[in-house]
Design a protein around this motif. Sequence first.
Motif, PDB file in Angstrom:
ATOM      1  N   ASN A 216       0.819  -1.214   0.000  1.00 43.61           N
ATOM      2  CA  ASN A 216       0.000   0.000   0.000  1.00 43.61           C
ATOM      3  C   ASN A 216       0.854   1.265   0.000  1.00 43.61           C
ATOM      4  N   ASP A 217       1.967   1.211  -0.738  1.00 44.88           N
ATOM      5  CA  ASP A 217       2.787   2.392  -0.985  1.00 44.88           C
ATOM      6  C   ASP A 217       3.323   3.013   0.312  1.00 44.88           C
ATOM      7  N   PHE A 218       3.559   2.178   1.321  1.00 40.36           N
ATOM      8  CA  PHE A 218       4.134   2.615   2.601  1.00 40.36           C
ATOM      9  C   PHE A 218       3.347   3.782   3.213  1.00 40.36           C
ATOM     10  N   ILE A 219       2.033   3.698   3.098  1.00 40.43           N
ATOM     11  CA  ILE A 219       1.183   4.821   3.489  1.00 40.43           C
ATOM     12  C   ILE A 219       1.230   5.100   4.989  1.00 40.43           C
ATOM     13  N   SER A 220       1.302   4.052   5.825  1.00 44.11           N
ATOM     14  CA  SER A 220       1.334   4.275   7.276  1.00 44.11           C
ATOM     15  C   SER A 220       2.591   5.025   7.677  1.00 44.11           C
ATOM     16  N   TYR A 221       3.730   4.635   7.096  1.00 46.24           N
ATOM     17  CA  TYR A 221       4.995   5.266   7.443  1.00 46.24           C
ATOM     18  C   TYR A 221       5.003   6.730   7.018  1.00 46.24           C
ATOM     19  N   ARG A 222       4.421   7.000   5.854  1.00 50.95           N
ATOM     20  CA  ARG A 222       4.369   8.387   5.401  1.00 50.95           C
ATOM     21  C   ARG A 222       3.427   9.220   6.252  1.00 50.95           C
ATOM     22  N   PHE A 223       2.318   8.602   6.667  1.00 53.13           N
ATOM     23  CA  PHE A 223       1.353   9.307   7.519  1.00 53.13           C
ATOM     24  C   PHE A 223       1.975   9.660   8.862  1.00 53.13           C
ATOM     25  N   HIS A 224       2.576   8.674   9.538  1.00 53.33           N
ATOM     26  CA  HIS A 224       3.173   8.937  10.842  1.00 53.33           C
ATOM     27  C   HIS A 224       4.451   9.753  10.717  1.00 53.33           C
ATOM     28  N   GLY A 225       5.157   9.600   9.591  1.00 59.60           N
ATOM     29  CA  GLY A 225       6.348  10.422   9.379  1.00 59.60           C
ATOM     30  C   GLY A 225       6.015  11.894   9.324  1.00 59.60           C
ATOM     31  N   ASP A 226       4.894  12.222   8.698  1.00 61.04           N
ATOM     32  CA  ASP A 226       4.462  13.613   8.653  1.00 61.04           C
ATOM     33  C   ASP A 226       4.096  14.136  10.037  1.00 61.04           C
TER      34      ASP A 226
END
Length: 498
Positions: A216-226
């Motif tokens: 899923n395009d590393f969506i969780s990591y990008r969300f929490h990274g932001d």
Amino acid sequence: MEKYHRYTLYLLGVSTVVRLFLANALEFGNDEVYYWLYAKYPALSHFDHPGFVGLFIQFFTGNLWWETELAVRLAAVIPATIAMYVVFLMGAMLRDEQTGFVAVILYNLSIYGGIIAGIFILPDAPLVLFWLLACYFFMKSIPYEPNKTNRRFMVLGLFFTGCAMYSKYQAVFLLVGLFAYLLIYNREWLRQAAVYLGLLFPVVAIGLVGYWNFENDFISYRFHGDRVSLLSAEFNGTTFGRELLGQVLYSNPYVFVILLLTMLALRKKRLVLNHQYTRIFMCFALPLVLVSLYLSMFRPTLPHWSGVAYLTLIPLLAFYIVSKAISIRKLGIGLATFYVLLIVASITINTGWLLPDPKVETPELAGRRDALMDMYGWKQVGRKLEQFFKEEQLTELPIVSDKWFPAAHIDYYVAHPLGMKVYGLGNLRDIHKYYWINKEYEALDLQRVLYITDSRNFRRPSEIYSHLYQRMECLVVLPVLRNGRTVKNVFVYQLIKE
């Protein structure tokens, strides 16, 4: 000291009954009803968090066979009771069963431990249980030589670390604490195969979450990274002050003061305590607390992020109380008073007693300033809309929403009982889990839909969907009553493409 073990069992029983009462008395909050979706639509991981909270809900509800608020919240209430007993064992290890008993009292006084993670169904419920179990088994292993028994405890500690990491991301601080302790105080363990065998459990947890994110395009990591990124960040005194105050309140100000006194006594060497245990508590609790405070200096944070770290320190606080002969009886009276206040608060939320009359506002703003409305009124909305939708023959239409809340409330209290579908018609960062739920409804006809909003978060559909729907008609405005007074309004619109 056997009597304190008996007292602990009594206290656990009373605590469980009180929390069961509250779990049954209150409607779901925004976050809770959203995590019900994790059980309804299970996956290896999810946009916001890993999957263990959904597994807990499935287990305690018989895979949603029984899914009342009480049934779903059993996944928080029962694990919290077990976690309290783990804290008792940790306190008993420090000194004696009296210390363990006091630790359980302090746990129940904690807003985070006794309420947030002890009643409400959040990822914190499995996190707290597994985190404390991991700490308990690390206490039984890492200060000592790695013999056969202690190696088993080490593997168990790492097993529960993996479970905690599959519950919530901050459980990685268990590994930070473990290796900080081993590197500084007991390197002998680093030569033991048991450590690296046990690490397979956290690796599996990371692998499950990582695989889902890869798909899923590393969506969780990008969300929490932001959420935690510090790039181009400037000091923000407001967010730091809010985080610090939140940590004090979530711990309970009384418990927080005891924590400060305990830290001061340790610094001045006024507590006769096995220094190995002190080091364990510091390694497993302080990094998460300090990192949360540091992040809050630059970005908005949530005080419950570090809540489990404060629970880790509770046995240490109990040791201080027993060592200083602070009245346990007064602690018990304080806890009883706390329970009474919680019960009164739940009754107040449901009845409106003791609350002033709501201010006269426009229908679209009713209840907007009433924070208690987050956990009241949706059952009433469900009953009224069930009758209305059946009378108007609207149950075949899908319901659309551009945000995960109130979409999840609408899903649980309105759509689910009627077999209706809720479709997240918005961008990913607003609809969250509904982005994946939508894929199960790919054939859904969205030519004619229903849109529901309430005066707590009122937005006209024309503000959101004018580019998609040309005809928008308000079908009904339903008042939500409490103690005979309107406390908010619910608006139902029909949207049609031409």
